[in-house]
Design an enzyme around this catalytic site. Structure first.
Site, PDB file in Angstrom:
ATOM      1  N   ASP A 280       0.832  -1.206   0.000  1.00  0.00           N
ATOM      2  CA  ASP A 280       0.000   0.000   0.000  1.00  0.00           C
ATOM      3  C   ASP A 280       0.865   1.253   0.000  1.00  0.00           C
ATOM      4  OD1 ASP A 280      -2.666   1.281   0.256  1.00  0.00           O
ATOM      5  OD2 ASP A 280      -1.815   1.980   2.150  1.00  0.00           O
TER       6      ASP A 280
ATOM      7  N   ASP B 227       1.148   3.949  -3.056  1.00  0.00           N
ATOM      8  CA  ASP B 227       0.885   5.366  -2.757  1.00  0.00           C
ATOM      9  C   ASP B 227       2.023   6.241  -3.264  1.00  0.00           C
ATOM     10  OD1 ASP B 227      -1.446   4.614  -1.513  1.00  0.00           O
ATOM     11  OD2 ASP B 227      -0.707   4.951   0.525  1.00  0.00           O
TER      12      ASP B 227
END
Length: 107
Positions: free
Chosen positions: A34, A38
């Site tokens: 994640d 990002d």
């Protein structure tokens, strides 16, 4: 069109972490993945802005570098200290870092 897709991406990114935790499907790999996705999205956005606004390309590239290095440092220091996630140590961090990792609207 780009703003719509980017906004949807941001909303889904904000929802996937809490959903994984609620469904007991969170992993260290997922947290790392994640954070990496990002960073890639942010860097692509800043490079795109740098290409669109050529007078400010140095500013956008600098922001991309600062974003990447600061998040890498936060992740590395968290893992080195034995934390399960880069957000775990936010209680003892700088107030800006604490706000970033604990404010519900940002998460």
């Amino acid at each position: 069109l780009f703003i719509s897709f980017y906004s949807i991406s941001y909303i889904l990114d904000a929802a996937d972490g809490p959903a994984a935790r609620k469904l007991n499907q969170s992993t260290s790999f997922g947290a790392m993945l994640d954070m990496i996705t990002d960073r890639v999205c942010t860097i692509v956005l800043l490079i795109t802005l740098g290409r669109m606004f050529k007078d400010y390309w140095g500013y956008f590239i600098s922001m991309a570098l600062i974003d990447f290095v600061s998040h890498w440092y936060q992740m590395y220091s968290s893992i080195s200290s034995g934390a399960a996630t880069h957000k775990a140590g936010a209680k003892n961090e700088n107030w800006v870092v604490k706000l970033y990792y604990t404010f519900p609207a940002i998460l």
